[in-house]
Motif scaffolding. Sequence first.
Motif, short mmCIF file in Angstrom:
data_model
loop_
_atom_site.label_atom_id
_atom_site.label_comp_id
_atom_site.label_asym_id
_atom_site.label_seq_id
_atom_site.Cartn_x
_atom_site.Cartn_y
_atom_site.Cartn_z
N LEU C 463 17.26 95.92 74.40
CA LEU C 463 16.88 96.85 73.33
C LEU C 463 16.10 98.02 73.91
CD1 LEU C 463 16.69 97.60 70.37
CD2 LEU C 463 14.59 96.26 70.25
N ASP C 469 15.19 92.10 72.89
CA ASP C 469 14.78 91.86 71.50
C ASP C 469 15.84 92.35 70.52
OD1 ASP C 469 13.20 91.10 69.43
OD2 ASP C 469 11.59 92.53 69.81
N SER C 470 15.73 91.83 69.32
CA SER C 470 16.51 92.34 68.21
C SER C 470 15.82 93.60 67.71
CB SER C 470 16.54 91.29 67.10
OG SER C 470 16.63 91.89 65.84
N HIS C 471 16.60 94.51 67.14
CA HIS C 471 15.99 95.71 66.60
C HIS C 471 15.60 95.49 65.14
CE1 HIS C 471 14.89 99.78 66.33
NE2 HIS C 471 15.99 100.26 65.83
N PHE C 472 15.93 94.33 64.60
CA PHE C 472 15.72 94.11 63.17
C PHE C 472 14.42 93.39 62.91
CE2 PHE C 472 20.34 94.12 63.87
CZ PHE C 472 20.62 95.29 63.20
N ILE C 473 13.59 94.00 62.08
CA ILE C 473 12.30 93.42 61.75
C ILE C 473 12.50 92.10 61.00
CG2 ILE C 473 10.26 93.78 60.31
CD1 ILE C 473 10.73 96.84 61.15
N PHE C 475 15.10 90.18 61.17
CA PHE C 475 15.97 89.22 61.85
C PHE C 475 15.72 89.25 63.36
CE2 PHE C 475 18.13 91.13 58.15
CZ PHE C 475 18.07 90.03 57.30
N PRO C 476 14.58 88.66 63.78
CA PRO C 476 14.18 88.81 65.18
C PRO C 476 15.10 88.15 66.19
CG PRO C 476 12.70 87.31 64.01
CD PRO C 476 13.59 87.93 62.98
N TYR C 477 15.94 87.25 65.74
CA TYR C 477 16.76 86.53 66.72
C TYR C 477 18.16 87.11 66.88
CZ TYR C 477 13.04 83.16 66.85
OH TYR C 477 11.81 82.58 67.01
N ARG C 491 12.29 88.39 75.63
CA ARG C 491 12.68 89.02 74.37
C ARG C 491 11.70 90.13 73.99
NH1 ARG C 491 12.00 88.77 68.87
NH2 ARG C 491 10.56 87.05 68.73
N ARG C 492 10.44 89.85 74.26
CA ARG C 492 9.38 90.73 73.80
C ARG C 492 8.12 90.33 74.56
NH1 ARG C 492 8.61 92.20 67.55
NH2 ARG C 492 6.88 93.58 67.91
#
Lengths: 427, 207, 746
Positions: C463, C469-473, C475-477, C491-492
Amino acid sequence: MADVVATHETIVVVGGGISGMTAAVEAAETGKNVVLIERAPSLGGRVSQLYKYFPKLCHPTCGMEINLRRLRGNKRIKVLTLAEVTKIEGRAGDYRISVTAHPRYVNENCTACGACGEAVSAQIPNPFDYGMSTMKAAYLPSLMAYPQRYVIDPSIIGTPDAERAQAACKYGAVDLDMATETFTLTAGAVVWATGWRPYDAGKIQPYGYDRFANVITSVEFERLSDPRGPTGGRILRPSDGKEAKNVAFIQCAGSRDRNHLKHCSRICCMASLKQTTYVRERFGDDAQSTIYYIDIRAIDRFEDFYQKVQADSTVRFVKSKVANITEDEASGDVILHGVDTEGYHRYDNRHDLCVLAVGMEPSVDIRTVADVAVDASGFIEMGSTNGGIFGAGCASNALDVNRSVQSATASVLRAVQVVNRVAKAEG
Amino acid sequence: MSDLNTSMVEQYRNNFLKEVEANVEGGTWVKMCMQCGVCSGSCPLGPAWEHPPQELFMMIRAGKREEVLKSESMWMCTSCYNCIVRCPRELPITHIMHGLANYAHRLGLAPKMNPTRRFAKMFWNNLVKSGRVNEIELSVGLYFMDGFKTGVARAWAMKDIGLGMLKTGRLNPFGFLTHKGCKDKRGIHRMLKKAREIEDRRKGLAA
Amino acid sequence: MTDMKIGAYVCQGCGLGERLDTKALTMVAQKEGKAHVVREHEFLCNSQGVAMIQKDIDEGVNRVVIGACSRRAKAEAFTFENVAVARVNLREQVIWSQPPTDEARELTQEMAADYIRMGCAEAKKIVAPTPNAAHGTNKRILVVGGGVTGMTAALESARAGYEVLLVEKAPALGGYMASLYKRVPSREPFADPQPTDIEALVAAVSKDPKITVHLNSRTTRTSGAPGQFSVDITAESGPTRTENVGAIVMATGFTPYDASRLPEFGYGKSPNILDQAGLEALARSAAAKGEPMRRPSDGKEVQSVAFIQCAGQRDASGTHLKYCSGHCCNTSMKQAMYFKAQNPNIDTAIIYTDLRTPGNGEDFYRSAQTKGVIFTKGKVQSVAVNGDGSASVHFHDLILDDKAAVMKDVDLVVLATGQVPNSGVNIDIPPDATDVPVTEAGKVQSVSVLNLTYRQGPDVPQLKYGFTDSHFICFPYETRRTGIYTAGPVRRPMDITQAVEDATGAALKAIQAVENAGLGRAAHPRSGDLSFPTFRREGCTQCKRCTVECPFGAIDEDEQRYPQFNEGRCRRCGTCMGACPVRVISFENYSVDSVGSQIKAVDVPDEFSEKPRILLLACENDAYPALDMAGVSGHTSSAFVRTIPVRCLGSVNMIWITDALNSGYDGVMLMGCKHGDDYQCHFVKGSELASYRMSKIDDTLQNLNLEKDRVRVLEVAISDIARVPQFINEYAEKIQEIGMSPFKGF
């Protein structure tokens, strides 16, 4: 509620905010049966009252739409609204959960056509706008409400208004004889996701939340900024409806304070940084935001957002815990008094509006319902004595949305472990 | 004591903080400050402070011994307790301010002409003399401590209050003549002596 | 295949009966839509209405057209087993979007009739999807990385009853956590460093019968899809074994930022200047010897330590890490406590700009202060190394505003450097790229972690700053590789407590992925969708657009260079369908034809009618709900618009637009989610691809000799409830202005 089938392999999720909804859909999509219990008439919780999320400045309803679609399409989830859990007894794999369901006075025939709302005349404070607006006493809780059904407020039951609502409904959906029900559910595991409530700002005496109209909380400011909110998103201050272009944000309003909440509520720095963008969005270069802070806690990638806001010439940062607020009675302006501790600068700053970044505390004391370990702030602690009851989201700590979802997902696995053990034992 | 007075204090090391912790009332709290500044902002005499409390705490942590102990700032405290009530870390700031002033005074580093210090001394001497405060002696002493001319001006400015006190019997105009002491003056003196001994021992100042 | 039998139902409830001639609508369905059964009902969503439809289905109806409310309402009532349902939105987007006046009645009725035609046309082209027969049923979980995150993921999966393969490249389990002396506390009273208990975790993993551990090993090839991954596990100087797994948790952790990039802080100039990892090693070795911590340079017992926060972090200049690693404030406090435990008289000072100890970290902060750790808000300028091995820290004291503050002659300096994710190859950076910022970690790491055989590259897309990481607040996975979930600091940036939570969540997602793969169902966001893309091989020109553009890397190429759809990896967004220039890709219930037929079903009045037709292709995730809510809120919009919801703007095939324009539509609008850095598209790249494709529409318009404004692409958010109708009305005015299309009646 005899139609709710729950077994020892059922996971009961308490709380229908972002954490509870996530827990419910994640569990159901893993093949588990779920009963989702929400106290309010609609799912969505506190996040649905936010205008935007940090740091993307996207809209909470966007994720909610996806979650609702997942939920609607999944037969494994049973949703109970206007319902509260009053007692949890038993042990992991074998819980009896006492539920009290309050009457909605509207049954599943409701098509959300709105005729009842048009028929009644009584106005009540709108909790969705934290009471900053009123609404009809027959109402749809929000545009995104789920279930998409109206609610008749108990305050008009027995009045001609209620009769009018009933008469207006062509579908026999208004049922004024509904009564409170209590019943017991069986469950193997419980995910407790009852979320948070804003710290009572009135307790912070020097800030005068209870005395000055133009001192408001951060959650109220979300509603003022939202185009769907009480001012149509125009950021008008409460005292005189004037545009609030010069806004002060006070961090740690209740948090990091031995006199109030001893923990740091984690989200408030980012929330205020985000809210400066609302002021900027609304008033452009005429906007003036000032953040009074102790430490700006924009951890991990949020640092990007902090740097972006720092680069905005309309935003000022003052390292200071504001000492007290006074009101200029003539103008309604608020005057913040204190000391900028970076080099010792005393200030008496006038602002149109002051927003208190209030802290988070658990919305429900779970100990009144179940024997579960909590920390000194009342958040559920993970522990072996908790059995099959798992805290998720802000019931377990002060968390942002992303981490609440993460926490909810993790809690689901813990619950799945319990019900899978039950399934194995039951063969 | 003199070696302390002259010792070099390394900056941003703990020596001075330790000294304050050992010798100043409430001194062990100084390290707990998180520099929010609510104390400084809450002080009604705020603008009169060269270094407000939170800054003094940072100066102590930075080892600025001379600047702190010679400062007039902590002498500004009027014990209103606003800072203590608001401090998110529950520091007993008022007590620390008095503690610092007291310590600086004992070390002989306190500014000689600081009016609060001079008044405090005057008050103490006045009180100890008879075990009871003599208002007329104290107020005249206070007004005239900077000379006759300023004394007249100050007394004139306060005349209404003085007359009011006379009328209500709160000020004895013959106080200069009749030093009305308490019943057991010697007992008081013995008690104060003992208290000083205990305090000195506690602060490690006794021989 | 049984004969197609369409049942069309028109509801009269919610004002539909009053505002529309529902009888006429059923006639349209019957005559033009060729519906076999048509019925009106005064309250279609109630039990009798639903029973009526079900009865028809039982008697042979196999396609259902529901003319009632939006597909977003009453979904529970209007779902029928094994029957394709076309929802015709007469309520929110017809009667509620039009004024309730007599004058508006005719246009409203025309609108409704068109939507009925479209619904019937759609019903003819769709079937209820059935699961792909080729779905995988392997339920084993592969965990890559044997640190605290990986071990937690393995153990938690095993506790839920799943077999786990754990692959660790080092000779032992434990990861970075094993190198710690102690950890930041995870429980009240959050006062003291606590033992890591890593040995207990290693032991639990090692003895769990459901977990197989491969040490000294790497994943050297990964292919397949959820439920049927095939993974080569290669031991160092050992054999390669091939294993089958159902889902993957990637927990490869982080590497401390290279402190030698910080010469200004003296790193490398003296052994007494350490990073946090170096200090842990010092503390461990001292504890092992039962000795106090000593200066590495000369063995002198440490008397003073300075901790420099944000060393090479939060750097806006771009030289170092731009982000904050989140854990370092707590870590430095913990390390300062090591010294205070050894001897309370050791001077420990932490120089910071913002002390970041969220949540209960505040208790730990207070505890550090209680122990006498000194906190100084300041910006460190440089660290000078003295001849005797000590160092002097020069900094700007921000509280005392002293730009020349110095902490002289300290024995140790600890630099709080950040976490750099071990995320493997950055597949978005071409291998030959120069000038890659170090913080992107793309150039830095050239060794792949997973070695995916995917067409789009060997690792999980990153990302930002190398984090997967996921870009979605919400939907973190959601990584962009279905069935592969990343957890922990890869991931972060995160601390141990969060990594444990993250690992547990990722394990649940992995378990969910294998369960859904076993049923042939899609993963988020179209969870449960059974449809999947198929393609007509004869028509394929091997242009590779689908394989390149799939946001989820679901499409590979087979030996003959045809696209190979891996259904288990597919999220059903239809971006491939939108990309295909020869239109050979389709879903059972969503295809070029199913939308194209709707477009053609609309009755386009002639150019003298003054009734233009505007096609609106609206993303079903955000734009379509916004249109619905606009209706609910009483916002009216042009009656000349005909809206078709699409799964994602990425699924929009250019042929729809050219067909619409050719058949006399006067304008085409596309409404999709925001793209760019803060994209909102639920399928990551769909809206961006659509906008790229539409940027080329001008050529098409020029060829057709049409004005540029005949096509308009708009970014909208779900909250644009008032703006969406505004956009429509503005566009309708624009179309009035440029006049009717010359293509009508052909």
